[in-house]
Design a protein around this motif. Structure first.
Motif, PDB file in Angstrom:
ATOM      1  N   UNK A 191       0.781  -1.234   0.000  1.00 24.05           N
ATOM      2  CA  UNK A 191       0.000   0.000   0.000  1.00 24.05           C
ATOM      3  C   UNK A 191       0.809   1.279   0.000  1.00 24.05           C
ATOM      4  N   UNK A 192       2.093   1.202  -0.325  1.00 26.00           N
ATOM      5  CA  UNK A 192       2.892   2.425  -0.421  1.00 26.00           C
ATOM      6  C   UNK A 192       2.401   3.255  -1.605  1.00 26.00           C
ATOM      7  N   UNK A 193       2.549   4.575  -1.489  1.00 24.53           N
ATOM      8  CA  UNK A 193       2.075   5.471  -2.538  1.00 24.53           C
ATOM      9  C   UNK A 193       3.077   5.644  -3.664  1.00 24.53           C
ATOM     10  N   UNK A 194       4.360   5.452  -3.363  1.00 26.67           N
ATOM     11  CA  UNK A 194       5.369   5.696  -4.384  1.00 26.67           C
ATOM     12  C   UNK A 194       6.600   4.842  -4.193  1.00 26.67           C
ATOM     13  N   UNK A 195       7.323   4.612  -5.288  1.00 26.33           N
ATOM     14  CA  UNK A 195       8.619   3.937  -5.264  1.00 26.33           C
ATOM     15  C   UNK A 195       9.563   4.728  -6.157  1.00 26.33           C
ATOM     16  N   UNK A 196      10.763   4.973  -5.662  1.00 23.79           N
ATOM     17  CA  UNK A 196      11.699   5.875  -6.328  1.00 23.79           C
ATOM     18  C   UNK A 196      13.039   5.187  -6.532  1.00 23.79           C
ATOM     19  N   UNK A 251       6.212  -3.776 -13.755  1.00 19.78           N
ATOM     20  CA  UNK A 251       5.921  -4.861 -12.821  1.00 19.78           C
ATOM     21  C   UNK A 251       4.809  -4.536 -11.833  1.00 19.78           C
ATOM     22  N   UNK A 252       4.276  -3.312 -11.881  1.00 19.97           N
ATOM     23  CA  UNK A 252       3.293  -2.879 -10.886  1.00 19.97           C
ATOM     24  C   UNK A 252       2.075  -2.269 -11.557  1.00 19.97           C
ATOM     25  N   UNK A 253       1.042  -2.038 -10.740  1.00 22.36           N
ATOM     26  CA  UNK A 253      -0.209  -1.515 -11.286  1.00 22.36           C
ATOM     27  C   UNK A 253      -0.700  -0.243 -10.603  1.00 22.36           C
ATOM     28  N   UNK A 254      -0.383  -0.064  -9.327  1.00 22.28           N
ATOM     29  CA  UNK A 254      -0.967   1.047  -8.582  1.00 22.28           C
ATOM     30  C   UNK A 254       0.046   2.065  -8.097  1.00 22.28           C
ATOM     31  N   UNK A 255       1.172   1.615  -7.645  1.00 18.19           N
ATOM     32  CA  UNK A 255       2.123   2.486  -6.972  1.00 18.19           C
ATOM     33  C   UNK A 255       2.712   3.510  -7.941  1.00 18.19           C
ATOM     34  N   UNK A 256       2.849   4.753  -7.472  1.00 21.71           N
ATOM     35  CA  UNK A 256       3.527   5.754  -8.266  1.00 21.71           C
ATOM     36  C   UNK A 256       5.006   5.424  -8.390  1.00 21.71           C
ATOM     37  N   UNK A 269       3.292  -1.143   6.384  1.00 21.28           N
ATOM     38  CA  UNK A 269       2.241  -1.739   5.558  1.00 21.28           C
ATOM     39  C   UNK A 269       0.887  -1.162   5.958  1.00 21.28           C
ATOM     40  N   UNK A 270       0.041  -0.910   4.943  1.00 17.37           N
ATOM     41  CA  UNK A 270      -1.298  -0.355   5.209  1.00 17.37           C
ATOM     42  C   UNK A 270      -2.348  -1.437   5.049  1.00 17.37           C
TER      43      UNK A 270
END
Length: 337
Positions: A27-32, A51-56, A336-337
């Motif tokens: 449930x993280x909002x972003x990955x940098x 590889x992802x669908x939701x995370x910024x 984790x959320x």
């Protein structure tokens, strides 16, 4: 409410993807991800996006030098398309030595002016479907007339954040950027006395609102059952960042001039233990979150209030790769959320 992200800078591409997928599930909002001598932000973020669908996903940072404006604009255009509109383009110039020695820049003067010229040009290049782009500037020249129809980008405006440490480079964010990427050594004092006024000054010069500029923070985070181990790991990473002489005035403005001088002296002597020892407890507490899982949760909750988005970041300097990996996944589980 502050959104939360994870910074992925250690390990190879497969591990970068694995960490990003775990952060997405958590449930993280972003990955940098950023770049260095042996790392590409563009390729890393492409793999993360695929590889992802939701995370910024975001570059923090990609070097704004070493790529032509057209190449950089197209890299961002395709990353944004690959992610389905989840990209934030984080840019920086690096130090003067990096600009010259790593990227072959022949005119390293005026890095802030370079960024202020580049960012509006990137935005024009994303709208190349609307017509030719001609530009004659100090640092860049473009004369591009499409010879065939060009499709519109997924988003005509991709968020651009710029990194800044000294007041003039921070002012760039106020003038032309959507956000400021704050350095991991930021303190409340530096934010209030240097960074916020510089953003306001920049915004005033271009008729923008301060609220147009978001703050993205990087919080060095170390979790260990033994708080002393965690604090040493975080202190080592802070010492690594403060070691260049250019950070002396920045630390002086935050009230840590004597610590910075000791760190830089130890760095020149190649004494890593002395570098770490020079990081005071007060310095560590103002810049990082380190300790047991409960202590880290409490500390992050305080530090992230400074920012619109806070990216948690495992230290790696002097640490074994296995420990960096362990700590990174511990951070993801802890928040984790």
């Amino acid at each position: 409410m502050t959104t939360r992200g994870i910074t992925v800078l250690a390990g190879g591409l497969a591990e970068t993807v694995e960490i990003t997928k775990a952060a997405d599930r958590a449930g993280f909002d972003g990955a940098w991800s950023g770049e260095f001598l042996n790392r590409s932000a563009v390729v890393s973020v492409a793999a993360m996006a695929a590889a992802t669908e939701k995370i910024g996903v975001g570059t923090a940072i990609a070097y704004a030098v070493g790529r032509s404006p057209l190449v950089l604009a197209n890299d961002a255009r395709f990353l944004d398309e690959m992610s389905g509109g989840r990209l934030t383009l984080g840019l920086g110039t690096g130090t003067r030595g990096m600009m010259v020695g790593w990227h072959g820049v022949t005119d390293p003067d005026g890095p802030a002016s370079r960024m202020e010229e580049l960012i509006p040009l990137l935005r024009r290049l994303w709208r190349l479907n609307e017509g030719p782009v001609k530009h004659e500037g100090r640092f860049y020249t473009c004369d591009i007339t499409p010879t065939a129809d060009i499709e519109a980008p997924l988003r005509a405006s991709i968020p651009i954040y710029t990194a800044g440490v000294n007041a003039r480079m921070i002012e760039v964010a106020g003038r032309v950027s959507d956000g400021l990427i704050c350095h991991p050594t930021l303190t409340d004092r530096y934010l209030d006395e240097v960074a916020r006024p510089a953003i306001a000054q920049g915004a005033a010069k271009t008729g923008r609102q301060v609220s147009d500029v978001h703050l993205k923070g990087v919080i060095i985070t170390s979790i260990h059952d033994d708080p002393a181990v965690a604090r040493r790991e975080a202190a080592a990473q802070l010492a690594f960042y403060i070691a260049p002489k250019a950070y002396g005035p920045v630390m002086e403005a935050s009230g840590f001039g004597s610590e910075a001088a000791a760190i830089q002296t130890a760095f020149r002597a190649k004494d890593h233990d002395a570098m770490v020892a020079a990081v005071s407890d007060r310095m560590l507490d103002e810049m990082a979150a380190a300790g047991t899982i409960d202590e880290v949760r409490e500390r992050v909750a305080l530090l992230e209030k400074r920012y619109d988005h806070a990216a948690l970041y495992s230290p790696s300097f002097t640490m074994a790769a296995e420990r960096v990996r362990e700590n990174t996944f511990a951070i993801i589980e802890a928040f984790r959320r």
